[in-house]
Design a protein around this motif. Structure first.
Motif, short mmCIF file in Angstrom:
data_model
loop_
_atom_site.label_atom_id
_atom_site.label_comp_id
_atom_site.label_asym_id
_atom_site.label_seq_id
_atom_site.Cartn_x
_atom_site.Cartn_y
_atom_site.Cartn_z
N GLY A 51 -113.71 16.38 21.78
CA GLY A 51 -114.53 16.80 20.64
C GLY A 51 -115.42 17.97 20.98
O GLY A 51 -114.98 18.97 21.56
N THR A 52 -116.70 17.85 20.66
CA THR A 52 -117.64 18.95 20.87
C THR A 52 -118.28 18.93 22.26
O THR A 52 -119.23 19.66 22.51
N ASP A 74 -108.48 18.33 23.51
CA ASP A 74 -108.68 17.95 22.12
C ASP A 74 -107.67 18.69 21.26
O ASP A 74 -107.24 19.80 21.61
N SER A 105 -108.31 19.74 18.25
CA SER A 105 -109.02 20.68 17.36
C SER A 105 -109.56 21.89 18.11
O SER A 105 -110.43 21.75 18.99
N TYR A 136 -113.38 22.19 17.43
CA TYR A 136 -114.19 21.32 18.30
C TYR A 136 -114.31 21.92 19.69
O TYR A 136 -115.38 21.90 20.31
N LYS A 156 -116.86 24.65 19.84
CA LYS A 156 -118.20 24.07 19.87
C LYS A 156 -118.50 23.49 21.25
O LYS A 156 -119.62 23.63 21.77
#
Length: 200
Positions: free
Chosen positions: A32-33, A53, A55, A58, A61
């Motif tokens: 994630g982030t 990840d 994404s 994400y 970030k």
């Protein structure tokens, strides 16, 4: 709640007595982030940290967050956790935080299989996710409503899924669970090498 993966992760990594802190490799699946990796960096400042990840947003970030912290940046890769882009027996420890309730059953099994593949013998896999119906039967109706209210299509299946059995099916051993408020943790170990084998 994600900080609670650190203690069992640290305990598992202590099994690699002949490996220096700088040689330890730890992967966060569905990073994630980058919040879990941030905590890991503070706990294991010399270890090589990795994050994967699906994404790209994400991961951007995560890169922004982690680049503010002194020291070596974790290596972030955009990839599907069902096909991890790493060689067999590469990591000493793996974590996954709040991923499994997002996955259909077959994907959960595949992610576990991949974690087992890339984990070194003697390594530890720590999963953090939501509690399940078996943990608090009195909250089962609320959990089922959560799936509808928050558009979580696989959550209702997740709350009755036996992840300990899934971990055992692929070869993990010494599987234990912990529960803290509304989060649940699975700690699983890959079988140690046989006599004569070496772990680096």
């Amino acid at each position: 709640m994600r900080r609670r993966v650190l203690a069992p992760l640290k305990g598992g990594l202590q099994g690699f007595e002949g490996v220096s802190a700088r040689e330890l490799r730890v992967l966060d699946v569905a990073c994630g982030t980058g919040r879990t990796l941030k905590f890991m960096g503070a706990t294991f400042p010399k270890a090589s940290l990795y994050g994967v990840d699906l994404s790209g947003a994400y991961l951007r970030k995560a890169n922004q967050l982690l680049s503010r912290i002194p020291g070596e940046l974790p290596q972030l890769i955009q990839a599907n956790a069902e096909a991890l882009p790493y060689q067999d027996n590469y990591f000493h420890g793996i974590t996954s935080v709040f991923l499994f309730h997002e996955l259909p059953p077959l994907a959960r099994q595949k992610v576990i299989e991949e974690a087992y593949r890339v984990l070194q013998p003697g390594g530890v896999f720590v999963i953090c996710d939501s509690i399940q119906a078996i943990d608090c039967p009195e909250l089962k109706e609320m959990m089922e409503n959560f799936a509808v209210m928050f558009h979580e299509p696989y959550y209702r299946n997740y709350i009755t899924d036996d992840l300990s059995d899934r971990l055992s099916q692929v070869g993990f051993e010494g599987i234990s669970t912990e529960q803290h408020f509304v989060s649940k943790y699975w700690i699983a170990h890959k079988k140690h090498t046989l006599a004569g084998d070496t772990v680096k």
